[in-house]
Write a protein that holds these residues in place. Structure first.
Motif, PDB file in Angstrom:
ATOM      1  N   GLU A 196       0.642  -0.887  -0.382  1.00 15.26           N
ATOM      2  CA  GLU A 196       0.329  -0.166  -0.048  1.00 15.26           C
ATOM      3  C   GLU A 196       0.701   1.337  -0.391  1.00 15.26           C
ATOM      4  N   THR A 197       1.245   1.294   0.756  1.00 14.28           N
ATOM      5  CA  THR A 197       2.461   2.718   1.339  1.00 14.28           C
ATOM      6  C   THR A 197       3.639   2.181   2.210  1.00 14.28           C
ATOM      7  N   PHE A 198       5.115   2.914   1.816  1.00 12.93           N
ATOM      8  CA  PHE A 198       6.026   2.754   2.567  1.00 12.93           C
ATOM      9  C   PHE A 198       6.406   4.296   3.023  1.00 12.93           C
ATOM     10  N   GLY A 199       7.259   3.881   4.388  1.00 10.93           N
ATOM     11  CA  GLY A 199       7.914   5.238   4.969  1.00 10.93           C
ATOM     12  C   GLY A 199       8.868   4.757   5.995  1.00 10.93           C
ATOM     13  N   TYR A 200      10.318   5.247   5.710  1.00  7.89           N
ATOM     14  CA  TYR A 200      11.640   5.626   6.978  1.00  7.89           C
ATOM     15  C   TYR A 200      12.541   6.534   7.209  1.00  7.89           C
ATOM     16  N   THR A 201      12.721   6.648   8.362  1.00  8.78           N
ATOM     17  CA  THR A 201      13.856   7.813   8.387  1.00  8.78           C
ATOM     18  C   THR A 201      15.154   7.498   8.388  1.00  8.78           C
ATOM     19  N   ARG A 202      15.744   8.388   8.025  1.00  7.87           N
ATOM     20  CA  ARG A 202      16.987   8.868   6.969  1.00  7.87           C
ATOM     21  C   ARG A 202      17.915   9.930   8.766  1.00  7.87           C
ATOM     22  N   TYR A 231      20.939  -0.366  11.241  1.00 14.21           N
ATOM     23  CA  TYR A 231      21.880   0.312  12.012  1.00 14.21           C
ATOM     24  C   TYR A 231      22.827   0.204  11.100  1.00 14.21           C
ATOM     25  N   SER A 232      24.118   1.060  11.882  1.00 18.00           N
ATOM     26  CA  SER A 232      25.654   1.683  10.598  1.00 18.00           C
ATOM     27  C   SER A 232      26.487   1.275  11.619  1.00 18.00           C
ATOM     28  N   ALA A 233      27.758   0.809  12.033  1.00 18.59           N
ATOM     29  CA  ALA A 233      28.819   1.919  12.555  1.00 18.59           C
ATOM     30  C   ALA A 233      29.744   2.739  11.755  1.00 18.59           C
ATOM     31  N   SER A 234      29.418   3.112  10.346  1.00 20.29           N
ATOM     32  CA  SER A 234      29.817   4.198   9.347  1.00 20.29           C
ATOM     33  C   SER A 234      29.064   4.753   9.271  1.00 20.29           C
ATOM     34  N   PRO A 235      29.843   6.137   8.721  1.00 14.60           N
ATOM     35  CA  PRO A 235      28.626   6.699   8.319  1.00 14.60           C
ATOM     36  C   PRO A 235      28.490   6.645   6.399  1.00 14.60           C
ATOM     37  N   GLY A 236      27.382   6.774   6.066  1.00 17.12           N
ATOM     38  CA  GLY A 236      27.299   6.113   4.233  1.00 17.12           C
ATOM     39  C   GLY A 236      25.790   6.540   4.117  1.00 17.12           C
ATOM     40  N   GLY A 237      25.378   5.639   2.804  1.00 18.65           N
ATOM     41  CA  GLY A 237      23.832   6.004   2.121  1.00 18.65           C
ATOM     42  C   GLY A 237      23.634   3.994   2.321  1.00 18.65           C
ATOM     43  N   TYR A 286      16.245   3.862   0.582  1.00 18.04           N
ATOM     44  CA  TYR A 286      17.151   4.715   0.845  1.00 18.04           C
ATOM     45  C   TYR A 286      17.543   5.535   2.301  1.00 18.04           C
ATOM     46  N   VAL A 287      18.318   4.687   3.071  1.00 18.63           N
ATOM     47  CA  VAL A 287      18.866   4.875   4.686  1.00 18.63           C
ATOM     48  C   VAL A 287      19.861   5.646   4.420  1.00 18.63           C
TER      49      VAL A 287
END
Length: 284
Positions: A166-172, A240-246, A265-266
């Protein structure tokens, strides 16, 4: 950027940052210690707004505050936003105490009926009369000024080709500390899921360093579909991530029962270096 002027520059004042004027228009130089605050803040962005019809769904942007260890702070939000688990009687206010690592977190929500999609978040030192704090915390008050960040809320997204999603959303924009997540939520047609015996979705990191489980380093997940309303099902996952980036995450239906796919695209940003905590770690 021009350098900050110092007291030694009086008489040959540098043009640029570090200057202030009083009400009479007199130019003076800001003390080096007050030119910036040792407090800082990172706020994720992109969270959908909260939907009152879905009591089990609590979409929020995460507020991460950084500063002197043990410092009590007050987080406030404006423009109709509210905080998750706020102080009693104050939906837009929350008291926190920075940990021994000099961090604390809160979550900010925005209701679907609010006019703006951007709200303001402010964190400031807040010592109450009954608080007992050490000399280091009291000394930090001289340079621990309030900090402010915006929190942006995005509408959920839809693709006209979908038959199941239906729809989706996410945080960045989460801190790359390995513990603060970007959150992905996907809504599906619950009746179709029930009829087709689909109980989970598939998520896979196709590029980047993000993981669904820091301990296992897993870049795949199968979040369960739960009933959100009579018509909609919902699947949520933390990344989660332990290093900056996409990182890019592909969301699909197990066994390709439905061909629907969504790309997420987090992004993660480096948390600030807390010099006070560094000294503690070196002493240990």
């Amino acid at each position: 950027m021009l350098p900050i002027a110092t007291k030694n520059d009086l008489g040959a004042v540098k043009i640029g940052a570090g200057l202030q004027t009083d009400d009479a228009g007199t130019l003076s130089v800001v003390d080096e210690g007050s030119a910036h605050s040792v407090m800082s803040m990172i706020v994720t962005y992109g969270s959908p707004r909260a939907d009152p019809s879905m009591a089990t769904w609590l979409p929020a942007n995460i507020v991460s505050v950084y500063g002197p260890p043990g410092l009590p702070v007050l987080v406030t939000v404006t423009d109709g936003a509210t905080l998750v688990d706020p102080d009693p009687g104050s939906a837009d206010m929350k008291s926190l105490q920075l940990s021994a690592r000099g961090t604390a977190q809160a979550q900010v929500q925005l209701a679907a009926g609010s006019g703006d999609r951007a709200v303001s978040v402010v964190a400031a030192p807040y010592i109450q009369p009954a608080d007992v704090v050490g000399a280091e915390v009291l000394a930090a008050l001289a340079v621990a000024g309030p900090v402010q960040c915006p929190a942006f809320f995005y509408p959920t997204m839809h693709d006209a080709s979908w038959t199941f999603f239906e729809t989706f959303g996410y945080t960045r924009g989460a801190p790359s500390d390995g513990v603060t997540p970007c959150v992905v939520t996907v809504f599906v047609d619950f009746l179709s899921a029930k009829d087709s015996d689909i109980t989970k979705l598939q998520m896979q990191v196709t590029s980047g360093d993000a993981v669904f489980d820091m301990d296992k380093g897993s870049q795949t997940a199968a979040p369960a579909i739960i009933q959100a309303t009579q018509d909609f099902g919902m699947a949520t996952a933390n990344i989660y991530s332990a290093s900056p980036g996409g990182s890019t995450i592909e969301v699909s239906v197990p066994n390709d029962v439905f061909p629907d796919k969504a790309l997420v695209y987090v992004s993660f940003v480096a948390p600030p270096v807390n010099e006070a905590v560094q000294h503690v770690s070196e002493d240990v």
